[in-house]
Motif scaffolding. Structure first.
Motif, PDB file in Angstrom:
ATOM      1  N   ARG A  68      11.442  -4.081 -38.095  1.00 43.38           N
ATOM      2  CA  ARG A  68      11.010  -5.429 -38.013  1.00 43.38           C
ATOM      3  C   ARG A  68      10.736  -5.858 -39.273  1.00 43.38           C
ATOM      4  O   ARG A  68      10.853  -6.914 -39.600  1.00 43.38           O
ATOM      5  CB  ARG A  68      10.059  -5.681 -37.012  1.00 43.38           C
ATOM      6  N   ALA A  73      14.205  -6.837 -40.764  1.00 44.29           N
ATOM      7  CA  ALA A  73      14.639  -8.168 -40.528  1.00 44.29           C
ATOM      8  C   ALA A  73      13.704  -9.292 -40.660  1.00 44.29           C
ATOM      9  O   ALA A  73      14.165 -10.600 -40.718  1.00 44.29           O
ATOM     10  CB  ALA A  73      14.572  -7.960 -38.903  1.00 44.29           C
ATOM     11  N   LEU A  80      10.848  -9.979 -39.586  1.00 47.57           N
ATOM     12  CA  LEU A  80       9.747 -10.145 -38.300  1.00 47.57           C
ATOM     13  C   LEU A  80       8.454  -9.758 -38.784  1.00 47.57           C
ATOM     14  O   LEU A  80       7.499 -10.260 -37.858  1.00 47.57           O
ATOM     15  CB  LEU A  80      10.325  -9.815 -37.040  1.00 47.57           C
ATOM     16  N   PRO A 106      13.499 -14.614 -41.867  1.00 45.59           N
ATOM     17  CA  PRO A 106      14.543 -13.711 -41.012  1.00 45.59           C
ATOM     18  C   PRO A 106      15.705 -14.481 -40.961  1.00 45.59           C
ATOM     19  O   PRO A 106      16.872 -13.784 -41.178  1.00 45.59           O
ATOM     20  CB  PRO A 106      13.795 -13.714 -39.763  1.00 45.59           C
ATOM     21  N   ALA A 107      15.753 -15.686 -40.968  1.00 48.53           N
ATOM     22  CA  ALA A 107      17.160 -16.585 -40.806  1.00 48.53           C
ATOM     23  C   ALA A 107      18.004 -16.126 -41.909  1.00 48.53           C
ATOM     24  O   ALA A 107      19.126 -16.254 -42.141  1.00 48.53           O
ATOM     25  CB  ALA A 107      16.869 -18.120 -40.621  1.00 48.53           C
ATOM     26  N   GLU A 108      17.396 -16.612 -43.172  1.00 49.44           N
ATOM     27  CA  GLU A 108      18.230 -16.220 -44.439  1.00 49.44           C
ATOM     28  C   GLU A 108      18.439 -15.098 -44.795  1.00 49.44           C
ATOM     29  O   GLU A 108      19.435 -14.792 -45.768  1.00 49.44           O
ATOM     30  CB  GLU A 108      17.355 -17.028 -45.476  1.00 49.44           C
ATOM     31  N   ASP A 139      20.034 -13.107 -42.974  1.00 50.63           N
ATOM     32  CA  ASP A 139      21.351 -13.126 -42.379  1.00 50.63           C
ATOM     33  C   ASP A 139      21.694 -11.541 -41.682  1.00 50.63           C
ATOM     34  O   ASP A 139      22.642 -10.959 -42.148  1.00 50.63           O
ATOM     35  CB  ASP A 139      22.446 -13.314 -43.556  1.00 50.63           C
ATOM     36  N   VAL A 140      20.873 -11.057 -41.020  1.00 56.12           N
ATOM     37  CA  VAL A 140      21.034  -9.716 -40.416  1.00 56.12           C
ATOM     38  C   VAL A 140      21.148 -10.059 -38.854  1.00 56.12           C
ATOM     39  O   VAL A 140      20.626 -11.197 -38.354  1.00 56.12           O
ATOM     40  CB  VAL A 140      19.834  -8.651 -40.650  1.00 56.12           C
ATOM     41  N   PHE A 190      20.061  -8.814 -35.054  1.00 63.20           N
ATOM     42  CA  PHE A 190      19.004  -7.882 -34.550  1.00 63.20           C
ATOM     43  C   PHE A 190      19.181  -7.548 -33.366  1.00 63.20           C
ATOM     44  O   PHE A 190      19.575  -8.562 -32.348  1.00 63.20           O
ATOM     45  CB  PHE A 190      17.675  -8.451 -34.870  1.00 63.20           C
ATOM     46  N   PHE A 213      17.537  -6.286 -29.903  1.00 62.20           N
ATOM     47  CA  PHE A 213      16.250  -5.926 -29.525  1.00 62.20           C
ATOM     48  C   PHE A 213      16.427  -5.049 -28.050  1.00 62.20           C
ATOM     49  O   PHE A 213      17.240  -4.775 -27.644  1.00 62.20           O
ATOM     50  CB  PHE A 213      15.518  -7.458 -28.757  1.00 62.20           C
ATOM     51  N   ASN A 224      14.835  -4.958 -25.428  1.00 64.50           N
ATOM     52  CA  ASN A 224      15.066  -5.495 -24.299  1.00 64.50           C
ATOM     53  C   ASN A 224      15.970  -6.492 -24.212  1.00 64.50           C
ATOM     54  O   ASN A 224      15.891  -7.741 -23.285  1.00 64.50           O
ATOM     55  CB  ASN A 224      13.490  -6.024 -23.689  1.00 64.50           C
ATOM     56  N   ALA A 280      16.376  -9.262 -25.022  1.00 62.54           N
ATOM     57  CA  ALA A 280      15.955 -10.735 -25.545  1.00 62.54           C
ATOM     58  C   ALA A 280      16.943 -11.905 -25.178  1.00 62.54           C
ATOM     59  O   ALA A 280      17.354 -12.550 -26.274  1.00 62.54           O
ATOM     60  CB  ALA A 280      15.479 -10.638 -26.942  1.00 62.54           C
ATOM     61  N   LEU A 281      17.608 -11.701 -24.329  1.00 58.94           N
ATOM     62  CA  LEU A 281      18.791 -12.781 -23.918  1.00 58.94           C
ATOM     63  C   LEU A 281      18.006 -14.037 -23.421  1.00 58.94           C
ATOM     64  O   LEU A 281      16.961 -13.949 -23.085  1.00 58.94           O
ATOM     65  CB  LEU A 281      19.695 -12.149 -22.850  1.00 58.94           C
TER      66      LEU A 281
END
Lengths: 315, 363
Positions: free
Chosen positions: B47, B50, B52, B72-74, B76-77, B79, B81, B83, B85-86
């Motif tokens: 995390r 990432a 997070l 996190p967005a920039e 550009d990885v 992730f 999860f 579980n 996380a759909l």
């Protein structure tokens, strides 16, 4: 594999004789305990419902008719009268001009504040409790307080508008338009916390990892709101809206206390009251009551369907 | 595609140190598996990579560049999860398309990309279903698809196979390895399953209680565990540890209770001499490096079968040697009754020696 291993147990220890009465089954016992409540419910809820349905087809007048047994059967006359009288339609519109803006405002404010509160900050619990206070005040009491505050001559609202800010005083409760606005303000003040509470519950239930996944997926804040927050909170919000819609539709005490159903605020329940206990036209009042019931059931049904649709989308 | 470097990474939650001074370098296009028991700080590490989680100390570098201030967005990885996380109200297609929609691609481009990804994962027939209508394995593939659909700098995977049943997990292990080859990208993979680590990783990092114990290829980790923890954690059947002392005069290892004595080959002898206290050593022998026989042999120890576990393709015996219990892996055809008397031989060429005070490997 042999079948022997699944032979069920055939012997049970015999029940002790003791005090057990053979004829008193569990069902009967349960029924006995429930009976008083059921009878009371039948008497104070179901019976009046059916009786008023009967009365709505008669010309019964509680003031002049000696007994309801002598009430004259008039068929659907009361319904025809109610549905063809322009004044009744005006009341419906007046109710709508109250219900629609009020529930919309409560929804926007309640959900908006909940969104602001959906994060950790100092004093969050305390402020949440304070916000909920209006909801805990009895509507009658709230109405009385607001009536004082809205007083044209001595009320604090006009004091602020006129004496402090220097604008013309507003005749809050006596002018047609401003009376309705007062009603909307007070109801919004009292019930926005309800939508706020429901929204907050919904927002808290959205799993944090979905936002994290969206963060990694480079979603914008609006995108997250539109595609994660809103769809997940929506069913709960709809339930809140149903509650508020039904409640606002049958609003009586606030209108009664604020303006006594004066100009601009004669919403349906007030109108119904005046027919029933002003004109004592019990038959007609019952008919109007049933018309209102059908309308609200239809409305609630539409919303419940919307909820079920959005629930089904999850599966 | 980029390399990832962790420099002295430390993360605390209140008084708990989740990750303690961790340094690790992952090459571009490398598949590195971080393995360790629950609570080792694996997920926290991931995390932090990432974005997070903000590390309390140390740095995360992508291609040598500090990304501490990068969102996190920039970063550009991608992730994945544990579980999955759909997004529950979206179909598999919409889930996979999500990272693309946020980037304003045309509908046709999105469709092409999603279908390409779905075919790679063999889920193209499931695209119109919602997560609740998918099995665990299918959901897992959708989550993978959402990660794969854009070409990120690196894939970060947080125990993606943990929630799958045993058979599916085995199947997905090889599938993931294939996908990594196909995507030719950096994989940073976290798991508590040492089988996953050994079978998938180009390199493995063993983590426990926030501390990095060893980094190396699967073979290095298995053949040359750096300390007692790694030796115990890696391996389907736990390594046997026997307390013993090294007697310099005779060059023999003698068990702590004096029940047996074995001549130490030169490698173990050298190792034993490195220890500050050669009288307190631990001999490590993997269950497959123990030989059982029903006939008494030269230099063999006396033992008695305590528990027998037939496992289909092989058997595991717990054999009592004095007060110690030794796990032995034998071929399935080697059958013994409980209580049977056996002679036990250790393959000393493949044995390990550990210092019992420092728990470090000596060999």
């Amino acid at each position: 594999m042999t079948t022997q291993s699944i032979t069920p147990e055939t012997t049970r220890p015999a029940a002790k004789p003791g005090l057990r009465l053979r004829w008193l089954s569990d069902r009967l016992l349960a029924g006995t305990f429930l009976a008083p409540t059921l009878l009371l419910l039948l008497f104070i809820t179901i019976f009046p419902l059916i009786w008023s349905l009967y009365l709505s087809f008669t010309s019964y007048n509680v003031n002049s008719d000696p007994s309801w047994l002598e009430a004259k059967w008039v068929g659907v006359d009361n319904y025809v009268y109610m549905l063809t009288t322009p004044r009744v339609w005006e009341r419906f519109i007046e109710s709508a001009t109250f219900v629609v803006p009020t529930v919309t405002l409560e929804f926007l404010l309640g959900f908006g504040i909940a969104l602001l509160f959906n994060r950790e900050f100092k004093g969050r619990g305390l402020i949440t409790t304070v916000i909920l206070i209006p909801m805990m005040v009895a509507p009658l009491v709230a109405g009385l307080f607001w009536r004082f505050m809205f007083q044209a001559d001595i009320g604090i609202v006009n004091y602020l508008i006129h004496d402090v800010l220097g604008f013309q005083p507003v005749f809050w409760l006596t002018d047609r338009t401003s009376a309705m606005i007062s009603l909307i303000i007070v109801d919004t003040w009292q019930w926005t916390p309800f939508i706020f509470l429901i929204s907050l519950a919904g927002l808290t239930a959205v799993p944090k990892y979905l936002y994290e996944a969206a963060d990694v997926d480079r979603a914008s804040t609006w995108f997250k709101f539109r595609h994660i927050t809103l769809p997940l909170v929506w069913p709960l919000l709809l339930i809140g809206i149903i509650f508020r819609l039904m409640d606002a539709y049958k609003l009586f005490e606030l209108a009664w206390v604020l303006t006594s159903g004066g100009p601009g605020t004669r919403v349906l329940p007030v109108h119904l009251y005046k027919i029933a206990f002003g004109d004592f036209a019990t038959g007609r009042a019952s008919a109007l009551g049933y018309i209102m019931l059908v309308v609200i059931i239809a409305l609630a049904n539409l919303l419940v369907r919307a909820i079920n649709r959005s629930r089904a989308a999850e599966v | 595609m980029s390399s990832i470097t962790l420099q002295n990474l430390t993360k605390r939650f209140g008084a708990t140190v989740a990750v303690n001074d961790l340094s690790l370098h992952i090459d571009d296009r490398e598949f590195v598996v971080v393995v360790g028991p629950t609570g080792a700080g694996k997920t926290t590490t991931l995390r932090c990579v990432a974005g997070l989680e903000k590390p309390d100390d140390g740095m995360v570098l992508f291609d040598g560049q500090d990304v501490r201030s990068v969102s996190p967005a920039e970063r550009d990885v991608a992730f994945v999860f544990q579980n999955y996380a759909l997004y529950p109200r979206k179909t598999a297609f919409e889930n996979i398309a999500f990272p693309l929609q946020a980037r304003n691609l045309s509908a046709a481009e999105i469709k092409a990309e999603v279908e390409r990804t779905a075919r790679m994962l063999r889920i193209h027939h499931l695209l119109d279903r919602r997560p609740a209508q998918l099995s665990g394995g299918e959901q897992q593939r959708v989550a993978l698809g959402r990660a794969m659909v854009r070409r990120p700098r690196a894939f970060l995977m947080d125990e993606p196979l943990t929630n799958l049943d045993f058979q599916l997990r085995a199947q997905m292990r090889s599938e993931l390895k294939r996908i990594q080859r196909e995507l030719d990208n950096t994989f940073f993979y976290v798991t508590n399953d040492q089988v996953e680590a050994l079978s998938m990783g180009d390199r493995i990092a063993v983590l426990n209680a926030g501390t990095l114990h060893q980094v190396g290829t699967p073979q290095e980790i298995y053949e040359h565990p750096a300390d007692l923890f790694v030796a115990a954690f890696i391996g389907s059947i736990r390594m046997n540890f026997l307390r013993c002392a090294f007697i310099a005069d005779t060059g023999a290892l003698v068990s702590a209770d004096g029940g047996w004595s074995l001549p130490a080959p030169p490698r173990l002898r050298e190792g034993a001499q490195k220890s500050k206290d050669p009288g307190q050593l631990i001999l490590g022998v993997r269950p497959e490096d123990v030989l059982l026989s029903t006939e008494a042999g030269n230099g063999a120890l006396e033992g008695q079968v305590y528990v027998a576990e037939p496992l289909g393709n092989h058997n595991v015996y717990n054999v009592r040697i004095g007060p110690a219990l030794v796990r032995v892996k034998t071929p399935a055809t080697f059958m013994l009754d409980a209580e049977a008397r056996v002679s036990v031989q250790f393959n000393m060429a493949r044995a390990h020696l550990f210092d019992s005070a420092t728990e470090q490997a000596l060999t």
